[in-house]
Design an enzyme around this catalytic site. Structure first.
Site, mmCIF file in Angstrom:
data_model
loop_
_atom_site.group_PDB
_atom_site.id
_atom_site.type_symbol
_atom_site.label_atom_id
_atom_site.label_comp_id
_atom_site.label_asym_id
_atom_site.label_seq_id
_atom_site.Cartn_x
_atom_site.Cartn_y
_atom_site.Cartn_z
ATOM 1 N N GLU A 126 -5.371 -3.950 -1.709
ATOM 2 C CA GLU A 126 -6.788 -3.619 -1.812
ATOM 3 C C GLU A 126 -7.144 -2.297 -1.139
ATOM 4 O OE1 GLU A 126 -6.348 -6.564 1.672
ATOM 5 O OE2 GLU A 126 -5.411 -6.113 -0.280
ATOM 6 N N SER A 161 5.385 -6.968 3.784
ATOM 7 C CA SER A 161 5.940 -7.298 5.097
ATOM 8 C C SER A 161 6.737 -8.597 5.024
ATOM 9 C CB SER A 161 4.815 -7.445 6.124
ATOM 10 O OG SER A 161 4.078 -8.636 5.891
ATOM 11 N N LYS A 190 -1.408 -7.453 -8.811
ATOM 12 C CA LYS A 190 -2.350 -7.477 -7.695
ATOM 13 C C LYS A 190 -1.941 -6.365 -6.731
ATOM 14 C CE LYS A 190 -3.226 -8.464 -3.935
ATOM 15 N NZ LYS A 190 -3.782 -7.615 -2.815
ATOM 16 N N GLU A 199 10.286 -3.229 13.202
ATOM 17 C CA GLU A 199 9.380 -3.274 12.053
ATOM 18 C C GLU A 199 7.996 -2.755 12.446
ATOM 19 O OE1 GLU A 199 9.168 -6.150 8.218
ATOM 20 O OE2 GLU A 199 8.619 -7.054 10.095
ATOM 21 N N PHE A 203 0.799 -1.226 0.000
ATOM 22 C CA PHE A 203 0.000 0.000 0.000
ATOM 23 C C PHE A 203 0.827 1.269 0.000
ATOM 24 C CE2 PHE A 203 0.927 -0.358 4.535
ATOM 25 C CZ PHE A 203 1.124 0.960 4.900
ATOM 26 N N CYS A 206 9.909 1.239 3.986
ATOM 27 C CA CYS A 206 10.970 0.373 4.491
ATOM 28 C C CYS A 206 12.242 1.152 4.797
ATOM 29 C CB CYS A 206 11.242 -0.768 3.518
ATOM 30 S SG CYS A 206 11.293 -0.299 1.804
#
Length: 498
Positions: A191, A241, A188, A389, A164, A296
């Site tokens: 969403e 991730s 893909k 993270e 995203f 990141c």
């Protein structure tokens, strides 16, 4: 779906948008099941559109369209394939402001960050355009009378699964190399940010890409699993991730396909007492809170070596000045707010000192999904585990007495795979580089050293599979190398190759 996909907003004002369907075989189509999901504008905290949610049947339809388009695209000369990307570059530049505002509305980035997303995507595209000069192959005279040539050929139907946080840039890590190489592609997108991929499909159509060469399938886990499982998808690229990267890699590899999955790539900041106060404090704040920490390259763990409290105080002071909605955007959705707030509360229960608390922050108008800049002083390097993270606007500080202890913390970290060193000593920097490299840790951006100038760099992401999705590694990932050995001269001295 309406034929007019232009996004009209040129401000942060709430702007409704269209339903985002799948792009399959040159047509916009809803999912077979007809399911949809609301797409939130994170700044306003409410839905501004809908996205179709797909499953295995939709993936299979996209694969069929891509398979049908593959022979024609494969047989198109590479110089003609590249012309499509030249036109795409012009269209991206033409629509820069529209795309930037669209990214801002679906992702929450402030407009400068959103423009940077698009501009970096264009840079990736420029590299893809240059591939026609790299795929000509190689030739080697391996022995007397024996010639070996290598060419790079497309795999067939390939797929990319993207996150995203960069709706335009990350797809363009994959598409140029895959398409120029002669593959057909299924994308893909996340969403929660489907519109960047939708616009790429529309612009590729306008650029003249044949129907079926590029397809999008929207959805969640069922769509991802169908991509990993489908036998006719030859390669899968993934960015996201570490947990999901591991799952996608395992499932794709079990299905016998190539997979290169990039996971969380958090960077540690190592600050020693001689670091320049102003340069270090401003750089740390820019790194930790750019894109609301949802990238990141955002630093989420700082290792403070020795007495560096004046630098920490300056970091807190700079972070307090950040204006929500102008300097820093919201986080992606309400679930992220809850996760980050729970992390902060957990760290506090474990004994961390909250130097700056972003819980309960309000953005413009008092609506939206916000967490303000947060700074946690953990003191102990093992409290709590996994703080590297966090993926949000949280900077965790752990304490080390010596540089060696700091390097040990970094090298033992689960997610730390690159480090930035803040020091004015060339000797200290070189010492750190040697120790980091020995521990298989990439060394990231170094602060310039005034007294003993030198530079160092590099970035190592947490990945499953070998190489990278961009550059020369990307070209090799999306192609197969075909070796042809030819005995071109009969000679008793010729050596036959196996």
């Amino acid at each position: 779906m309406t034929n007019d996909l232009r996004f009209p907003a040129r401000s942060y004002d709430f702007t409704p948008y269209v339903q985002c369907n799948n792009w399959i075989g040159g047509e916009w189509t809803p999912s077979a099941a007809g399911d949809t999901l609301s797409v939130d504008n994170p700044r306003h905290g409410k839905s501004f559109g809908q996205v179709t949610m797909s499953g295995a049947a939709d993936v299979a339809r996209a694969v069929e369209a891509a398979r049908a388009a593959f022979p024609g695209w494969r047989d198109t000369p590479i110089k003609e394939r590249v012309q499509v990307l030249f036109r795409l570059k012009a269209l991206l530049e033409r629509d820069l402001e529209e795309l930037a505002w669209l990214v801002s509305h679906e992702n929450g980035k402030v407009i400068g960050e959103a423009r940077a997303d698009v501009l970096k995507g264009i840079e990736c595209l420029e590299y893809g355009i240059s591939l026609q000069n790299m795929v000509a192959g190689e030739q080697l005279d391996v022995s007397r009378g024996i010639n070996c040539s290598i060419t790079y050929e497309p795999l067939g139907v390939c797929a990319g699964i993207v996150p995203f946080n960069f709706p335009i840039m990350v797809p363009l890590w994959m598409l140029p190399q895959a398409l120029v190489s002669g593959n057909t592609f299924i994308l893909k997108p996340s969403e929660v940010v489907p519109y960047g991929a939708m616009k790429l499909a529309e612009l590729l159509r306008e650029a003249g890409l044949p129907a079926g060469v590029f397809n999008t399938v929207n959805g969640g886990q069922p769509a991802v699993e169908a991509i990993a499982d489908h036998p006719d998808i030859k390669a899968v690229g993934f960015v996201g991730s570490t947990r999901v990267a591991r799952a996608v890699y395992s499932r794709s590899a079990a299905a016998g396909k190539r997979a290169l999955c990039l996971g969380g790539a958090k960077n540690h900041l190592l600050v020693v007492p001689d670091a320049d106060l102003e340069l270090t404090s401003t750089t740390v704040v820019a790194s930790a809170y750019g894109c609301a920490g949802q990238r990141c390259m955002a630093a989420s763990l700082m290792i403070a070596v020795g007495e560096v409290d004046p630098i920490i105080d300056a970091i807190v002071a700079h972070a307090k000045k950040l204006r929500l909605g102008e300097d820093m955007g919201p986080v992606i959705h309400g679930g992220a707010v809850e996760r980050i707030n729970n992390y902060i509360a957990d760290a506090e229960r474990r004994g961390a000192k909250v130097l700056l608390d972003g819980r309960g922050a309000k953005g413009p108008g008092g609506v939206g999904h916000w967490v303000g800049p947060t700074i946690l002083d953990h003191v102990k390097p093992d409290m709590p585990a996994g703080c590297e993270e966090i993926f949000g606007p949280v900077l965790s500080i752990v304490r080390a007495r010596t540089v060696d202890e700091a390097i040990a913390i970094e090298n033992a970290s689960t997610y730390g795979n690159a480090a930035s060193i803040f020091t004015q000593s060339g000797a200290v920097a070189r010492y750190c580089i040697e120790r980091f490299e020995a521990g298989m840790c990439g060394v990231n951006i170094g602060v310039p050293v005034p007294r003993e100038p030198f530079s160092f760099g590099g970035w190592n992401q947490s990945l499953f599979g070998a190489g990278d999705l961009t550059g020369w590694d990307g070209l090799r990932f999306w192609t197969r190398a075909r070796k042809l050995t030819t005995r071109w001269q009969l000679s008793k001295d010729a050596t036959w190759m196996s």
